[in-house]
Motif scaffolding. Structure first.
Motif, PDB file in Angstrom:
ATOM      1  N   LYS A 359      23.176  21.470   8.335  1.00 47.02           N
ATOM      2  CA  LYS A 359      24.012  20.637   7.401  1.00 47.02           C
ATOM      3  C   LYS A 359      24.320  19.165   8.044  1.00 47.02           C
ATOM      4  O   LYS A 359      24.274  18.386   6.985  1.00 47.02           O
ATOM      5  N   LEU A 360      24.395  18.957   9.163  1.00 51.47           N
ATOM      6  CA  LEU A 360      24.246  17.651   9.557  1.00 51.47           C
ATOM      7  C   LEU A 360      22.902  16.839   9.349  1.00 51.47           C
ATOM      8  O   LEU A 360      22.771  15.744   9.039  1.00 51.47           O
ATOM      9  N   PHE A 361      21.926  17.719   9.968  1.00 46.83           N
ATOM     10  CA  PHE A 361      20.425  17.181   9.788  1.00 46.83           C
ATOM     11  C   PHE A 361      19.962  17.015   8.327  1.00 46.83           C
ATOM     12  O   PHE A 361      20.512  17.833   7.704  1.00 46.83           O
ATOM     13  N   LYS A 362      19.515  15.599   8.105  1.00 50.17           N
ATOM     14  CA  LYS A 362      18.898  15.609   6.792  1.00 50.17           C
ATOM     15  C   LYS A 362      17.568  16.310   6.692  1.00 50.17           C
ATOM     16  O   LYS A 362      16.602  15.898   7.261  1.00 50.17           O
ATOM     17  N   ARG A 363      17.368  16.892   5.585  1.00 44.46           N
ATOM     18  CA  ARG A 363      16.175  17.643   5.316  1.00 44.46           C
ATOM     19  C   ARG A 363      15.217  16.598   4.504  1.00 44.46           C
ATOM     20  O   ARG A 363      15.504  16.580   3.278  1.00 44.46           O
ATOM     21  N   LEU A 364      14.298  15.941   4.793  1.00 38.47           N
ATOM     22  CA  LEU A 364      13.302  15.034   4.190  1.00 38.47           C
ATOM     23  C   LEU A 364      12.354  15.043   5.199  1.00 38.47           C
ATOM     24  O   LEU A 364      12.093  15.447   6.281  1.00 38.47           O
ATOM     25  N   VAL A 365      11.239  13.774   4.733  1.00 34.90           N
ATOM     26  CA  VAL A 365      10.186  13.761   5.370  1.00 34.90           C
ATOM     27  C   VAL A 365       9.867  12.280   6.111  1.00 34.90           C
ATOM     28  O   VAL A 365       8.755  12.006   6.434  1.00 34.90           O
ATOM     29  N   ASN A 366      11.056  11.677   6.178  1.00 34.52           N
ATOM     30  CA  ASN A 366      11.088  10.644   6.892  1.00 34.52           C
ATOM     31  C   ASN A 366      11.222  10.732   8.475  1.00 34.52           C
ATOM     32  O   ASN A 366      11.833  11.790   8.737  1.00 34.52           O
ATOM     33  N   MET A 367      11.342   9.855   9.315  1.00 31.51           N
ATOM     34  CA  MET A 367      11.727   9.936  10.682  1.00 31.51           C
ATOM     35  C   MET A 367      11.831   8.626  11.278  1.00 31.51           C
ATOM     36  O   MET A 367      11.936   7.569  10.470  1.00 31.51           O
ATOM     37  N   GLY A 368      12.455   8.400  12.258  1.00 33.86           N
ATOM     38  CA  GLY A 368      13.081   7.201  12.919  1.00 33.86           C
ATOM     39  C   GLY A 368      14.232   6.544  12.411  1.00 33.86           C
ATOM     40  O   GLY A 368      14.555   5.405  12.650  1.00 33.86           O
ATOM     41  N   ASP A 369      15.108   7.518  11.719  1.00 32.91           N
ATOM     42  CA  ASP A 369      16.216   6.911  11.149  1.00 32.91           C
ATOM     43  C   ASP A 369      17.533   7.101  12.116  1.00 32.91           C
ATOM     44  O   ASP A 369      17.355   7.819  13.137  1.00 32.91           O
ATOM     45  N   ALA A 370      18.472   6.326  11.962  1.00 34.67           N
ATOM     46  CA  ALA A 370      19.543   6.471  12.969  1.00 34.67           C
ATOM     47  C   ALA A 370      20.196   7.949  12.626  1.00 34.67           C
ATOM     48  O   ALA A 370      20.911   8.282  13.530  1.00 34.67           O
ATOM     49  N   LYS A 371      20.016   8.275  11.622  1.00 31.54           N
ATOM     50  CA  LYS A 371      20.543   9.658  11.235  1.00 31.54           C
ATOM     51  C   LYS A 371      19.613  10.739  11.692  1.00 31.54           C
ATOM     52  O   LYS A 371      18.449  10.534  11.768  1.00 31.54           O
ATOM     53  N   SER A 372      20.204  11.863  12.281  1.00 29.69           N
ATOM     54  CA  SER A 372      19.096  13.041  12.682  1.00 29.69           C
ATOM     55  C   SER A 372      18.376  13.778  11.308  1.00 29.69           C
ATOM     56  O   SER A 372      19.341  13.941  10.209  1.00 29.69           O
ATOM     57  N   LEU A 373      16.962  13.776  11.440  1.00 30.48           N
ATOM     58  CA  LEU A 373      16.340  14.347  10.263  1.00 30.48           C
ATOM     59  C   LEU A 373      15.407  15.575  10.733  1.00 30.48           C
ATOM     60  O   LEU A 373      15.204  15.710  11.962  1.00 30.48           O
ATOM     61  N   ALA A 374      15.082  16.432   9.725  1.00 30.92           N
ATOM     62  CA  ALA A 374      14.460  17.410  10.023  1.00 30.92           C
ATOM     63  C   ALA A 374      13.457  17.730   9.064  1.00 30.92           C
ATOM     64  O   ALA A 374      13.438  17.166   7.878  1.00 30.92           O
ATOM     65  N   CYS A 375      12.116  18.026   9.370  1.00 29.33           N
ATOM     66  CA  CYS A 375      11.171  18.476   8.278  1.00 29.33           C
ATOM     67  C   CYS A 375      10.537  19.812   8.681  1.00 29.33           C
ATOM     68  O   CYS A 375      10.251  20.189   9.918  1.00 29.33           O
ATOM     69  N   HIS A 376      10.080  20.547   7.784  1.00 29.39           N
ATOM     70  CA  HIS A 376       9.168  21.634   7.908  1.00 29.39           C
ATOM     71  C   HIS A 376       7.867  21.371   7.590  1.00 29.39           C
ATOM     72  O   HIS A 376       7.236  21.361   6.261  1.00 29.39           O
ATOM     73  N   PRO A 377       6.900  20.814   8.274  1.00 32.20           N
ATOM     74  CA  PRO A 377       5.660  20.357   7.819  1.00 32.20           C
ATOM     75  C   PRO A 377       4.608  21.226   6.938  1.00 32.20           C
ATOM     76  O   PRO A 377       4.163  20.915   6.003  1.00 32.20           O
ATOM     77  N   PRO A 397       2.844  27.753  11.191  1.00 28.92           N
ATOM     78  CA  PRO A 397       3.925  28.062   9.806  1.00 28.92           C
ATOM     79  C   PRO A 397       5.367  27.714  10.419  1.00 28.92           C
ATOM     80  O   PRO A 397       6.268  27.484   9.397  1.00 28.92           O
ATOM     81  N   GLU A 398       5.588  28.143  11.521  1.00 25.93           N
ATOM     82  CA  GLU A 398       7.152  28.092  12.015  1.00 25.93           C
ATOM     83  C   GLU A 398       7.452  26.613  12.553  1.00 25.93           C
ATOM     84  O   GLU A 398       8.807  26.441  12.929  1.00 25.93           O
ATOM     85  N   THR A 399       6.619  25.606  12.441  1.00 23.05           N
ATOM     86  CA  THR A 399       6.864  24.482  13.215  1.00 23.05           C
ATOM     87  C   THR A 399       8.112  23.708  12.506  1.00 23.05           C
ATOM     88  O   THR A 399       8.078  23.525  11.216  1.00 23.05           O
ATOM     89  N   ILE A 400       9.114  23.348  13.093  1.00 21.33           N
ATOM     90  CA  ILE A 400      10.073  22.366  12.641  1.00 21.33           C
ATOM     91  C   ILE A 400       9.836  21.086  13.479  1.00 21.33           C
ATOM     92  O   ILE A 400       9.797  20.813  14.912  1.00 21.33           O
ATOM     93  N   ARG A 401       9.740  19.842  12.711  1.00 18.76           N
ATOM     94  CA  ARG A 401       9.826  18.474  13.482  1.00 18.76           C
ATOM     95  C   ARG A 401      11.170  18.002  13.281  1.00 18.76           C
ATOM     96  O   ARG A 401      11.802  17.866  12.282  1.00 18.76           O
ATOM     97  N   LEU A 402      11.953  17.643  14.359  1.00 23.56           N
ATOM     98  CA  LEU A 402      13.029  17.098  14.545  1.00 23.56           C
ATOM     99  C   LEU A 402      13.012  15.493  14.753  1.00 23.56           C
ATOM    100  O   LEU A 402      12.056  15.089  15.551  1.00 23.56           O
TER     101      LEU A 402
END
Length: 424
Positions: A359-377, A397-402
């Motif tokens: 909910k707080l984490f943004k689901r996208l493929v960027n990183m290094g933002d002031a906002k917390s971000l998550a990606c399922h590569p 397959p289960e990897t999550i990048r934060l």
């Protein structure tokens, strides 16, 4: 000056005409010549000055000088994106029939460029089996023009042994090119450890707010192009596409970046707009401050994930059990980056459930933002790779990048907790 000061003041001593305190946005395409003679002198590289924004702009120049100062380089070149920076960095010294040798842990688009696009131009990439420097050295031959690595792999999180790679590269007469996007010069200055060329996606931590695309190439000024005339003739012989200039004679230690600007950028046009340069400068001003919070929040998040029963594994180099812990102490002084990966129990399906529940984490493929971000590569950045290619890049397959942001840590942990509970 220290990084905190360079980030605010580096490369800008004020505008001589308006005395503007902030860096002005020079939103212009071209610059007027005083006369035909003045124009000729500019094109002949006899005098300094601006010609056309595709190859130089005063706003961009401040950003170039500032990042070069942070990295400890002699000159830099801004381009339209991080991928453009990587592409130009290679094309500036390699041509059909040559090869580069790369660590296997790469950002997905970088891997695609190296594995599928550059070979169509006759430049092949030899991917090592691991990031062991010995595995890199075995692949070098007379056709090799560079060794390439990411200082901190995205998303694998591995740390390259830069000094060892630089030693091998220089032993064989080739430069070491490194992508320092994840670490930033606040945590790691690769040139101090022997790297020759540094690239960044300014889009990420440098910009810091997810608003502006940009890339940069920094020239250390230390690689001896003159000593390797046969391999790197393009810096030592007259350049037919730019008035017959011999770059090592005209530009000395900055020969590499000068050719990159006047040959690659001038003729293919991957230019950063002045407005984008201005926006990125705003991000650079607060980079050291933001990195402090990124690092502390990442440490707390990693400790939380390691203790959670729904997490099977976590790749965070700040833990002593990490195979990269010693390299983190050496190159990052123990200040670990805010990028990390972990595996949710239950494989691909659980990884996707966790991702969807955030909910707080943004689901996208960027990183290094002031906002917390998550990606399922496996679903996004590395989807075009085969399972074996994903494995070599450090993806399962289960990897999550934060990418841990600078929000209050309690809110970050609460979101991770509820998303993990959703996978039960």
């Amino acid at each position: 000056m220290k990084d905190e000061t360079v980030s605010i003041h580096g490369g800008y001593a004020g505008d001589p005409t308006t005395h503007a305190c902030a860096v002005p946005i020079y939103q212009t395409v071209a610059y007027e010549f005083d006369s035909a003679e003045h124009g000729a002198a500019l094109f002949n590289l006899e005098v300094e000055g601006n010609i056309y924004t595709r190859i130089g702009n005063p706003t961009n120049a401040v950003l170039e000088r500032r990042v070069a100062a942070l990295e400890g380089g002699v000159e830099a070149l801004t381009v339209s994106s991080g991928m453009a920076a990587i592409n130009y960095a290679i094309l500036n010294l390699a041509e059909a029939g040559n090869n580069i040798v790369s660590l296997p842990q790469l950002y997905g688009a970088t891997y695609t460029l190296f594995a599928h696009l550059l070979p169509k131009q006759g430049i092949n990439t030899r991917f090592a089996e691991s990031d062991d420097p010995a595995a890199i050295e075995r692949l070098i031959d007379d056709g090799t023009r560079a060794i390439y690595c990411e200082t901190v792999g995205n998303p694998a999180g591995n740390i390259a042994d830069i000094a060892a790679l630089a030693e091998i590269a220089h032993k064989h007469g080739v430069p070491l090119i490194v992508d320092n996007t994840v670490a930033t010069p606040v945590l790691l200055k690769p040139i101090q450890h022997g790297a020759d060329i540094v690239v960044h996606a300014l889009t990420k931590f440098m910009g810091g707010h997810g608003t502006t695309l940009g890339g940069i190439i920094v020239d250390s000024g230390r690689f001896p192009w003159r000593e390797h005339r046969r391999r790197f003739y393009m810096f030592n012989e007259p350049e037919p596409s730019y008035h017959g200039v011999v770059y090592t004679e005209q530009y000395g230690d900055a020969a590499y970046i000068a050719r990159c600007r006047t040959v690659a950028q001038r003729n293919t046009g991957s230019t950063l707009s002045p407005l984008s340069a201005f926006l990125l400068l705003q991000g650079v001003e607060t980079l050291p401050l933001r990195v402090e919070r990124h690092v502390e929040n990442a440490r707390r998040a990693a400790e939380f994930l390691r203790a959670h029963d729904r997490v099977e594994w976590i790749n965070y180099v700040g833990f002593p059990e990490s195979p990269y812990y010693k390299l983190a102490q050496r190159y990052l002084a123990g200040r670990c980056c805010s990028l990390m990966t972990f595996g949710v129990a239950g494989g691909f399906e659980s990884g996707a459930k966790f991702f969807d529940a955030l909910k707080l984490f943004k689901r996208l493929v960027n990183m290094g933002d002031a906002k917390s971000l998550a990606c399922h590569p496996a679903s996004t950045t590395h989807r075009q790779l085969s399972l074996e290619e994903q494995r070599k890049a450090g993806i399962s397959p289960e990897t999550i990048r934060l990418s841990i942001g600078i929000e209050h840590i309690d809110d970050i942990l609460a979101d991770l907790a509820q998303a993990l509970d959703a996978t039960r």
